[in-house]
Design a protein around this motif. Structure first.
Motif, PDB file in Angstrom:
ATOM      1  N   SER A   1      24.964  26.504  37.474  1.00 22.32           N
ATOM      2  CA  SER A   1      26.145  25.691  37.784  1.00 22.32           C
ATOM      3  C   SER A   1      25.890  24.844  39.026  1.00 22.32           C
ATOM      4  O   SER A   1      24.965  25.124  39.803  1.00 22.32           O
TER       5      SER A   1
ATOM      6  N   HIS B   1      27.637  24.661  41.713  1.00 21.76           N
ATOM      7  CA  HIS B   1      27.849  25.440  42.935  1.00 21.76           C
ATOM      8  C   HIS B   1      26.632  26.300  43.266  1.00 21.76           C
ATOM      9  O   HIS B   1      26.208  26.365  44.418  1.00 21.76           O
TER      10      HIS B   1
ATOM     11  N   LEU C   1      36.065  27.901  34.730  1.00 25.64           N
ATOM     12  CA  LEU C   1      36.400  26.497  34.981  1.00 25.64           C
ATOM     13  C   LEU C   1      35.335  25.574  34.390  1.00 25.64           C
ATOM     14  O   LEU C   1      35.654  24.586  33.707  1.00 25.64           O
ATOM     15  N   ALA C   2      34.060  25.881  34.659  1.00 28.45           N
ATOM     16  CA  ALA C   2      32.974  25.031  34.156  1.00 28.45           C
ATOM     17  C   ALA C   2      32.977  24.977  32.633  1.00 28.45           C
ATOM     18  O   ALA C   2      32.651  23.948  32.032  1.00 28.45           O
TER      19      ALA C   2
ATOM     20  N   LEU D   1      35.746  22.598  31.320  1.00 29.73           N
ATOM     21  CA  LEU D   1      35.391  21.186  31.445  1.00 29.73           C
ATOM     22  C   LEU D   1      34.413  20.736  30.366  1.00 29.73           C
ATOM     23  O   LEU D   1      34.323  19.544  30.070  1.00 29.73           O
TER      24      LEU D   1
ATOM     25  N   TYR E   1      37.552  16.800  36.025  1.00 31.14           N
ATOM     26  CA  TYR E   1      36.575  17.286  37.006  1.00 31.14           C
ATOM     27  C   TYR E   1      37.164  18.497  37.722  1.00 31.14           C
ATOM     28  O   TYR E   1      38.352  18.798  37.629  1.00 31.14           O
ATOM     29  N   GLU E   2      36.307  19.216  38.452  1.00 31.08           N
ATOM     30  CA  GLU E   2      36.693  20.500  39.035  1.00 31.08           C
ATOM     31  C   GLU E   2      37.908  20.414  39.952  1.00 31.08           C
ATOM     32  O   GLU E   2      38.826  21.226  39.865  1.00 31.08           O
ATOM     33  N   LYS E   3      37.906  19.447  40.860  1.00 31.44           N
ATOM     34  CA  LYS E   3      39.002  19.352  41.835  1.00 31.44           C
ATOM     35  C   LYS E   3      40.342  19.115  41.150  1.00 31.44           C
ATOM     36  O   LYS E   3      41.376  19.613  41.611  1.00 31.44           O
TER      37      LYS E   3
ATOM     38  N   TYR F   1      41.473  22.468  39.820  1.00 34.03           N
ATOM     39  CA  TYR F   1      41.906  23.285  40.965  1.00 34.03           C
ATOM     40  C   TYR F   1      43.307  22.885  41.411  1.00 34.03           C
ATOM     41  O   TYR F   1      44.157  23.742  41.682  1.00 34.03           O
TER      42      TYR F   1
END
Length: 292
Positions: free
Chosen positions: A17, A19, A145-146, A149, A214-216, A219
């Motif tokens: 990932s 991160h 989460l990944a 997406l 996207y991730e943000k 979140y």
């Protein structure tokens, strides 16, 4: 020190990932600074040097999590260098530090159900419909989460009632979806077709401009929604994954089945949820038993 090559190896071969990729490269850069300060040639690093490096981290009050991440990053790095015939031996023969066990944080099921009802009552445009689906998918499937997406429209099988999920390290699994979630998906896709003109994105979750989410963004959606029913500090998408697993275990699901649904590589990662259920039973016992 072959950093670019290592980065490509992690990204394209190991499928780590974003991160993890950033964290590993950061640990490698810190180690290279250590070598420079110690005037230690890269090719001459041995077991003692590694032990000295990790001992320095411990003396600097680095957490067990940080030290273990460094051990993991450097072990992977040297395995890569061995594979490329850059070094002969892997100098890391250090065991990971023992980690204090942390119980997964979850949202109370009743509060979450009230939240989902509230979100449904307040759907008035594409974004509110999308946000509702995000919450339903994360809680209803327990996906990461990944993984959320990466879902594309074609990955949803309405006939067999499942979604094809691409997990860590490119591992695929089928996650079942119930009738409620199927209805949510259909309502969302209808809203997306009406709201976004000439939508060319194949990804399921998109922005109001029709671009892949996207991730943000996810979140923000989850944090805002959970803030309506919870004052707990952690309000991330992963909380819904924990809540999903704990709810299944509380209702008698087999631990191995939960492992498969979550896409865990081993059972140890799933077993942490048994502690949550045990704590919940203790709480119920104390409240309900006359001699508790």
């Amino acid at each position: 020190m072959y950093i670019k090559e290592f980065e490509r190896y992690l990204q394209y071969e190991r499928r780590y990932s974003k991160h993890t990729l950033i964290a590993y490269l950061h640990e490698i850069s810190l180690f290279l600074v250590f070598l420079e300060n110690e005037h230690l040639p890269f090719e001459e690093v041995g077991h003692r040097d590694m032990r000295h490096y990790f001992a320095m981290m411990t003396e600097a009050n680095k957490s067990a999590t940080t030290v273990n991440r460094s051990i993991s990053a450097l072990r992977t790095y040297y395995k890569f260098l061995q594979r490329e015939d850059i070094v002969k031996d892997n100098p890391i023969q250090v065991k990971a530090l023992k980690m204090p066990k942390k119980l997964p944080v979850v949202v109370e099921k009743d509060k979450l159900m009230l939240l989902l009802d509230h979100l449904e009552e307040n759907v008035h445009d594409f974004e509110s419909r999308r946000n509702k689906l995000v919450m339903e998918l994360l809680f209803g499937t327990g996906i990461r989460l990944a993984e959320l997406l990466q879902i594309q429209d074609r990955d949803i099988d309405y006939y067999n009632k499942n979604i094809l999920i691409f997990g860590k390290r490119s591992k695929e699994r089928l996650v079942p979806i119930n009738g409620t979630l199927i209805k949510e998906l259909q309502l969302y896709l209808h809203a997306k077709s009406l709201y976004i003109e000439n939508n060319k994105s194949s990804f399921l979750i998109v922005t109001k401009e029709g671009k892949p989410a996207y991730e943000k963004l996810i979140y923000r959606i989850v944090h805002k929604c959970l803030s309506m029913v919870s004052s707990q500090q952690k309000r991330s998408p992963h909380i819904l994954r924990h809540t999903f697993a704990t709810a299944l275990l509380d209702n008698g699901a087999d631990l191995n089945a939960i492992k498969e649904l979550l896409g865990h590589a081993g059972l140890a990662a799933t077993q942490v949820y048994t502690h949550n259920s045990a704590e919940r039973l203790k709480s119920i016992y104390k409240q309900a038993h006359p001699k508790a």
